[in-house]
Design an enzyme around this catalytic site. Structure first.
Site, PDB file in Angstrom:
ATOM      1  N   ASN A   9       3.329 -15.112 -11.442  1.00 45.73           N
ATOM      2  CA  ASN A   9       2.862 -13.726 -11.423  1.00 45.73           C
ATOM      3  C   ASN A   9       2.151 -13.502 -12.752  1.00 45.73           C
ATOM      4  OD1 ASN A   9       2.502 -10.978 -11.448  1.00 45.73           O
ATOM      5  ND2 ASN A   9       4.687 -10.472 -11.480  1.00 45.73           N
ATOM      6  N   TRP A  10       0.824 -13.489 -12.688  1.00 48.64           N
ATOM      7  CA  TRP A  10       0.060 -13.390 -13.945  1.00 48.64           C
ATOM      8  C   TRP A  10       0.151 -11.991 -14.551  1.00 48.64           C
ATOM      9  CZ3 TRP A  10      -5.302 -16.254 -12.990  1.00 48.64           C
ATOM     10  CH2 TRP A  10      -5.044 -17.614 -12.740  1.00 48.64           C
ATOM     11  N   LYS A  11       0.580 -11.014 -13.774  1.00 50.22           N
ATOM     12  CA  LYS A  11       0.625  -9.619 -14.243  1.00 50.22           C
ATOM     13  C   LYS A  11      -0.761  -9.218 -14.764  1.00 50.22           C
ATOM     14  CE  LYS A  11       5.553 -10.115 -14.976  1.00 50.22           C
ATOM     15  NZ  LYS A  11       6.756  -9.706 -15.703  1.00 50.22           N
ATOM     16  N   HIS A  96       7.757  -5.168  -7.183  1.00 45.67           N
ATOM     17  CA  HIS A  96       8.090  -5.611  -8.539  1.00 45.67           C
ATOM     18  C   HIS A  96       8.646  -4.436  -9.338  1.00 45.67           C
ATOM     19  CE1 HIS A  96       7.888  -7.341 -12.501  1.00 45.67           C
ATOM     20  NE2 HIS A  96       7.770  -8.516 -11.922  1.00 45.67           N
ATOM     21  N   GLU A  98       8.235  -3.571 -12.265  1.00 44.05           N
ATOM     22  CA  GLU A  98       7.227  -2.868 -13.086  1.00 44.05           C
ATOM     23  C   GLU A  98       6.461  -1.855 -12.238  1.00 44.05           C
ATOM     24  OE1 GLU A  98       5.390  -6.429 -14.614  1.00 44.05           O
ATOM     25  OE2 GLU A  98       7.252  -6.886 -15.685  1.00 44.05           O
ATOM     26  N   GLU A 168      14.970 -10.479  -9.306  1.00 43.48           N
ATOM     27  CA  GLU A 168      14.545 -10.414 -10.701  1.00 43.48           C
ATOM     28  C   GLU A 168      15.351  -9.349 -11.436  1.00 43.48           C
ATOM     29  OE1 GLU A 168      10.246 -12.103 -11.010  1.00 43.48           O
ATOM     30  OE2 GLU A 168      10.151  -9.923 -10.835  1.00 43.48           O
ATOM     31  N   GLY A 174      10.849 -10.971 -19.105  1.00 46.06           N
ATOM     32  CA  GLY A 174      10.088 -10.943 -20.350  1.00 46.06           C
ATOM     33  C   GLY A 174      10.936 -10.770 -21.597  1.00 46.06           C
ATOM     34  N   SER A 214      12.489 -14.644 -17.241  1.00 45.27           N
ATOM     35  CA  SER A 214      12.531 -15.616 -18.338  1.00 45.27           C
ATOM     36  C   SER A 214      12.860 -17.024 -17.859  1.00 45.27           C
ATOM     37  CB  SER A 214      13.511 -15.160 -19.430  1.00 45.27           C
ATOM     38  OG  SER A 214      13.112 -13.905 -19.948  1.00 45.27           O
ATOM     39  N   GLY A 235       6.734 -15.194 -14.717  1.00 48.03           N
ATOM     40  CA  GLY A 235       5.750 -14.363 -15.407  1.00 48.03           C
ATOM     41  C   GLY A 235       5.125 -15.124 -16.557  1.00 48.03           C
ATOM     42  N   GLY A 236       5.642 -14.894 -17.757  1.00 47.84           N
ATOM     43  CA  GLY A 236       5.051 -15.461 -18.977  1.00 47.84           C
ATOM     44  C   GLY A 236       4.751 -16.952 -18.903  1.00 47.84           C
TER      45      GLY A 236
HETATM   46  P1  13P Z   1       8.981 -13.407 -17.036  1.00 49.63           P
HETATM   47  O1  13P Z   1       8.984 -14.790 -16.465  1.00 49.63           O
HETATM   48  O2  13P Z   1       7.852 -13.198 -18.030  1.00 49.63           O
HETATM   49  O3  13P Z   1      10.315 -12.985 -17.548  1.00 49.63           O
HETATM   50  O4  13P Z   1       8.621 -12.407 -15.828  1.00 49.63           O
HETATM   51  C1  13P Z   1       9.321 -12.499 -14.641  1.00 49.63           C
HETATM   52  C2  13P Z   1       8.631 -11.667 -13.649  1.00 49.63           C
HETATM   53  O5  13P Z   1       8.633 -10.443 -13.730  1.00 49.63           O
HETATM   54  C3  13P Z   1       7.908 -12.340 -12.571  1.00 49.63           C
HETATM   55  O6  13P Z   1       7.511 -11.432 -11.593  1.00 49.63           O
END
Ligand code: 13P
Length: 252
Positions: A9-11, A96, A98, A168, A174, A214, A235-236
């Site tokens: 997930n590149w966000k 998600h 967010e 999640e 993150g 993470s 994510g990251g």
């Molecule tokens: P991180 O891997 O950056 O913690 O993010 C997880 C995430 O929200 C994937 O959708």
């Protein structure tokens, strides 16, 4: 048997040129060294059409990070599920934390989005997970159950099988603070039991449940070794080819 999946997930990261670079690099890396799992990258809307032309879709699936809760029309700035599908994408992330938190996406809105995504032939990566406060109050099971009931348990068993669940925990996203593999396994098994109560054992056994929060190459092998953890939503660590590939390789 359910699929093993590593999804990125590149966000809101990477401009178009950077996104194209990353997609090319990943495509080459996986052509040279075939993955043992399904791989998906979910990118910002503007990247989808170009990335779709670059990747080998038999190796890398493509997804959006969101779609509209309306089919079409006067909704300035929105992107419909049909539009997402027309880029060549096969998936969409919905629910998600967010989006729920910063854009006020309610269970009802998410229910509409899920229905539109499925109507347009997209598979849904549906995210659920509790906040730190909820975890500290030991409410995580109720929270994830309510999130499933609120937006996806209206589906027929046939449609539910087009859903991938991503657990999640918000406190792990993150933050560098990962759920332990035992903590994650415990709630994944619970999620599967809730799906079983609703749709029966066969559907529950066939549902992929991904862990997100993470997740990185160093902790992925331990997480993925658990029986109810079928991969990750990353994510990251999906923003650098080597990091993401390291997680994909955790299935080897
Ligand atoms: P991180 O891997 O950056 O913690 O993010 C997880 C995430 O929200 C994937 O959708």
């Amino acid at each position: 048997m359910r699929k093993k999946i590593v999804a990125g997930n590149w966000k809101m990261n990477k401009n178009l040129q950077e996104g194209i670079e990353l997609a090319k690099e990943l495509n080459e890396a996986l052509a040279a060294d075939k993955p043992n799992c399904d791989v998906v990258i979910c990118t910002p809307f503007i990247h989808l059409a170009k990335v779709s032309d670059i990747i080998d879709h038999s190796v890398i699936g493509l997804g959006a990070e969101n779609c509209a809760d309306k089919a079409k029309g006067a909704f300035t700035g929105e992107v419909s599920a049909e539009m997402v599908k027309s880029t060549g994408a096969e998936y969409v992330i919905l629910g998600h934390s967010e989006r729920r938190e910063y854009y006020n996406e309610t269970p009802e809105i998410l229910k509409e989005k899920v229905l539109l995504a499925l109507e347009n032939g997209l598979k849904v990566i549906f995210c659920i997970g509790e906040s730190l406060e909820q975890r500290e109050a030991n409410q995580q099971n109720e929270v994830v159950k309510a999130e499933l009931e609120g937006s996806v348990f209206n589906l027929s068993a046939e449609d539910f099988q087009k859903i991938v669940i991503a657990y999640e925990p918000i406190w792990a996203i993150g933050t560098g603070k990962t759920a332990t593999s035992d903590q994650a396994e415990e709630i994944h098994a619970y999620i599967r039991s809730v799906i079983e109560q609703k749709y029966g054992k066969e559907v529950a056994d066939n549902t992929s449940i991904l862990y997100g929060g993470s997740c990185k190459a160093s902790n992925a092998p331990e997480l993925f070794a658990k029986p109810d953890i079928d991969g990750g939503l990353i994510g990251g660590a999906s923003l650098k080819c080597a990091d993401f590939k390291g997680i994909i390789d955790a299935w080897k």
